[in-house]
Scaffold this motif. Structure first.
Motif, PDB file in Angstrom:
ATOM      1  N   GLY B  77       0.800  -1.219   0.000  1.00  0.00           N
ATOM      2  CA  GLY B  77       0.000   0.000   0.000  1.00  0.00           C
ATOM      3  C   GLY B  77       0.833   1.270   0.000  1.00  0.00           C
ATOM      4  N   ALA B  78       2.159   1.141   0.146  1.00  0.00           N
ATOM      5  CA  ALA B  78       3.007   2.331   0.191  1.00  0.00           C
ATOM      6  C   ALA B  78       2.906   3.128  -1.109  1.00  0.00           C
ATOM      7  N   VAL B  83      -3.389  -0.058   1.764  1.00  0.00           N
ATOM      8  CA  VAL B  83      -2.774  -0.669   2.942  1.00  0.00           C
ATOM      9  C   VAL B  83      -3.676  -1.789   3.471  1.00  0.00           C
ATOM     10  N   GLN B  84      -3.057  -2.869   3.933  1.00  0.00           N
ATOM     11  CA  GLN B  84      -3.800  -4.000   4.510  1.00  0.00           C
ATOM     12  C   GLN B  84      -3.664  -3.959   6.029  1.00  0.00           C
ATOM     13  N   LYS B  85      -4.752  -3.646   6.719  1.00  0.00           N
ATOM     14  CA  LYS B  85      -4.768  -3.633   8.179  1.00  0.00           C
ATOM     15  C   LYS B  85      -5.022  -5.058   8.675  1.00  0.00           C
ATOM     16  N   ALA B 105      -7.528  -0.942   2.612  1.00  0.00           N
ATOM     17  CA  ALA B 105      -7.975   0.446   2.489  1.00  0.00           C
ATOM     18  C   ALA B 105      -8.433   0.765   1.060  1.00  0.00           C
ATOM     19  N   GLY B 106      -8.988   1.924   0.882  1.00  0.00           N
ATOM     20  CA  GLY B 106      -9.319   2.461  -0.446  1.00  0.00           C
ATOM     21  C   GLY B 106     -10.293   1.606  -1.218  1.00  0.00           C
ATOM     22  N   SER B 107      -9.917   1.248  -2.439  1.00  0.00           N
ATOM     23  CA  SER B 107     -10.803   0.475  -3.319  1.00  0.00           C
ATOM     24  C   SER B 107     -10.930  -0.969  -2.855  1.00  0.00           C
ATOM     25  N   ARG B 108     -10.209  -1.334  -1.812  1.00  0.00           N
ATOM     26  CA  ARG B 108     -10.215  -2.672  -1.222  1.00  0.00           C
ATOM     27  C   ARG B 108      -9.554  -3.715  -2.110  1.00  0.00           C
TER      28      ARG B 108
END
Lengths: 157, 157
Positions: B77-78, B83-85, B105-108
């Motif tokens: 995700g950088a 990013v994957q939480k 995050a974002g568009s998944r």
């Protein structure tokens, strides 16, 4: 003779964007296979397939692996009866990993230790990082000694 | 300095049955990591972690990998923002594979090709064995050219 043709890998576009099956095995001839429970989605195990295991899985609809510990083709369930029936098989973008969604026979376990999933321990993360592993399954679904007898344990140190 | 102690591997019983975290990396220093969507259970990708990537994932709660194509540590995700939480991290029986359940995050999306999952093609099995791959996602969630620009494609032939 196998009815499945693995295509030669000719371009990134072919590998990622086409319907051609052009799997790539690692330097050791193996490809990782993620096996998940078709109903719950839970990951049961991470196995390895060589060319023959992948062909047999596709042709028979039952999961076959290559045992790295024993260095032999391995029809999952041949000893334990816990055969994995493949509901769906998928390949990833660069075609070097497999995801199987399976129904497991018998006790529905897929782990030689006796648990349903091989992933029966959680790793504490974030503020809990560094703490002990946490068991997520509280009991075994079968007795490995009864099922496997004196077959050597595949875990290697 | 990392707060996480990886334990030495002393016995099969310790590795399989205890709460001690004693991960084993392959001859190349890497361990496969299955990353799945925490909500649906769907597998998003199969990544690889070296010692540092595993420590950072556990400590930060965000997935880090080792890029085999670029041979560098890779904070997922950088570049893309995706990013994957980590919701949960698990280790398998012989402690040589990781399963992460994540929220992206974002568009998944988690696939550099633009799809949600890297596993966007099904392999026909059984009576359909040998037929062409079948796309299971019908549209990309983002435009890779806009997100990654001229970053080299990681797929290797």
């Amino acid at each position: 003779m196998s009815q499945i043709q693995f295509q030669p890998r000719t371009s990134v576009e072919q590998v990622e964007e086409s319907a051609e099956f052009a799997p790539k095995f690692g330097p050791d001839g193996l490809m990782p296979c993620i096996t998940a429970d078709a109903a719950s989605g839970d990951v049961l195990m991470l196995g390895w397939m060589n060319d023959e295991a992948l062909r047999l899985t596709i042709e028979t609809g039952e999961a076959h692996y290559f045992s790295r510990a024993r260095q032999v083709l391995w029809h999952k369930g041949a000893t334990s009866g816990l055969v994995q029936k493949v509901i769906e098989a998928r390949i990833d973008d660069d075609q070097d990993a497999i995801w199987l969604r399976v129904e497991t026979a018998g006790s529905r376990a897929s782990c030689h230790v006796g648990y349903r999933s091989c992933f029966y321990r959680a790793i504490p993360i974030g503020g809990d990082a560094g703490m002990s592993l946490v068991f997520t399954e509280d009991q075994k679904t079968f007795d490995p000694v009864k099922v496997y007898g004196d077959v050597p344990n595949p875990t290697q140190l």
